[in-house]
Design a protein around this motif. Structure first.
Motif, short mmCIF file in Angstrom:
data_model
loop_
_atom_site.label_atom_id
_atom_site.label_comp_id
_atom_site.label_asym_id
_atom_site.label_seq_id
_atom_site.Cartn_x
_atom_site.Cartn_y
_atom_site.Cartn_z
N PHE A 34 -27.29 91.12 -16.10
CA PHE A 34 -26.88 92.21 -15.23
C PHE A 34 -27.79 92.36 -14.00
CE2 PHE A 34 -25.53 94.31 -19.47
CZ PHE A 34 -24.40 93.49 -19.55
N LEU A 37 -26.76 93.33 -10.31
CA LEU A 37 -26.47 94.70 -9.92
C LEU A 37 -27.56 95.29 -9.03
CD1 LEU A 37 -25.16 95.82 -13.40
CD2 LEU A 37 -23.79 95.87 -11.31
N GLN A 41 -27.25 97.98 -4.98
CA GLN A 41 -27.62 99.39 -4.86
C GLN A 41 -27.40 99.89 -3.43
OE1 GLN A 41 -31.17 100.72 -6.98
NE2 GLN A 41 -31.84 101.80 -5.14
N LEU A 55 -19.49 92.58 -10.10
CA LEU A 55 -19.39 93.97 -10.55
C LEU A 55 -17.99 94.26 -11.07
CD1 LEU A 55 -20.37 96.88 -10.87
CD2 LEU A 55 -19.81 97.23 -8.44
N TYR A 58 -17.74 92.85 -14.46
CA TYR A 58 -18.49 93.73 -15.37
C TYR A 58 -17.61 94.93 -15.77
CZ TYR A 58 -22.19 97.11 -16.73
OH TYR A 58 -22.96 98.05 -17.38
N LEU A 106 -22.79 103.24 -5.41
CA LEU A 106 -23.72 102.55 -6.30
C LEU A 106 -25.15 103.03 -6.03
CD1 LEU A 106 -22.17 98.98 -6.14
CD2 LEU A 106 -22.23 100.49 -8.14
N VAL A 111 -26.82 102.18 -10.87
CA VAL A 111 -27.18 100.77 -11.03
C VAL A 111 -28.11 100.58 -12.22
CG1 VAL A 111 -28.39 98.84 -9.96
CG2 VAL A 111 -26.76 100.18 -8.62
#
Length: 320
Positions: A34, A37, A41, A55, A58, A106, A111
């Motif tokens: 992950f 990610l 941000q 994303l 995900y 985000l 995040v």
């Protein structure tokens, strides 16, 4: 008993699965699947940035988007890096489920929450629901440990074990599973037994092989693609997954840094086992942060069953 760390060895199967604990709102220094990610941000609707397609994957994996799995690779919406209305809506739903401000942006808290190791089971089932709760609000007057609104939920169709089947058998799929491992998972079964109408009996590997006995629950430790369509992804990503009743499938990622008891930079096996057993009994994820059925887990921490978990099982099986 002092915490135990599982060291990687060709003679040891590591443990375990996923689950919960209070979210830690910081970006982990540990590399994980992950990690992408972290670079997203601050982005919001209207932006285009490399990595947004990851994303989307995900969020699709955990139920917040609904791309057709058969055509996922050719789906242009899923593959592009545009921050569109659909993605913003999915992020808002995620934020609501994890008690974050539903901005669709985000931000750092969103995040960091997404980057936590977690269970591989979807937060949202494809049944019209959009939140991690079943809407069960009925309270018995003597259940003082419960809040006015419960947040547990069930799988689509509320599958459960037959009411006359209260003893469930389980087996580890290899005789190389360490004693510490089997004891930790057995303790998790014992904790569910103490709070429900179920009992659990371990079948020894040798007896299963010799007599061809079929256990209700089969526990295995696997790495990456292991043939069930839900591959693991390496350390600090998806930790484990388990099936709804009555399939009895319980898989753990052997690449994780597992421990017996809370150890920094390791995942407590017993905590995650408690979570996955909840799935095996019929519980889906809960939005209650302290519940064992909360989807994410932080390293170095341990959790126990919560009133929301126990009430969920009681309501599913119509037990007072």
């Amino acid at each position: 008993m002092a915490p135990t760390v599982f060291e990687k060895s060709s003679n040891i199967i590591f443990l375990l699965t996923t689950l919960l604990i209070l979210p830690v709102f910081c970006i982990s220094s540990k590399q994980s699947p992950f990690q992408f990610l972290e670079n997203l941000q601050g982005y919001q609707k209207g932006d285009k940035v490399a990595g947004l397609h990851e994303l989307k994957q995900y969020l699709n994996n955990f139920g917040y988007l609904n791309y057709n799995q058969e055509n996922l690779e050719s789906n242009s919406d899923q593959k592009d890096d545009h921050f569109d209305d659909i993605l913003e809506s999915a992020i808002k739903t995620y934020q609501l489920n994890y008690h974050l401000k539903p901005t669709g942006v985000l931000d750092s808290k969103t995040v960091s929450t997404m980057m936590l190791p977690r269970c591989g089971v979807s937060d949202i089932m494809i049944n019209g629901a959009t939140r991690m709760r079943a809407g069960q609000k009925k309270m018995h007057h003597h259940q003082k440990f419960m809040h006015a609104v419960s947040h547990y939920q069930f799988f689509t169709g509320s599958p459960k074990w037959p009411l006359d089947k209260t003893n469930l058998t389980y087996i580890f799929n290899t005789n190389r599973t360490s004693t510490n491992t089997t004891r930790a998972i057995s303790r998790a079964f014992d904790k569910w037994a103490a709070s429900t109408h179920f009992t659990f009996t371990q079948i020894q590997e040798n007896s299963w092989i010799s007599s061809n006995i079929t256990a209700d629950i089969r526990i295995g430790f696997y790495s990456r693609d292991h043939g069930d369509g839900y591959p693991f992804d390496g350390p600090y990503g998806v930790l484990a997954h388990a099936s709804a009743p009555t399939s009895g499938s319980f898989h753990l990622d052997s690449d994780e840094a597992w421990s017996i008891g809370p150890v920094p930079d390791h995942i407590d096996l017993e905590t995650v086992a408690l979570h996955e057993i909840g799935h095996l009994l019929g519980l889906q994820h809960s939005s209650v942060i302290d519940a064992i059925m909360y989807p994410s887990v932080s390293d170095g921490m341990a959790k126990e069953l919560h009133g929301d978990d126990v009430q969920g099982i009681k309501d599913l099986y119509n037990k007072v």
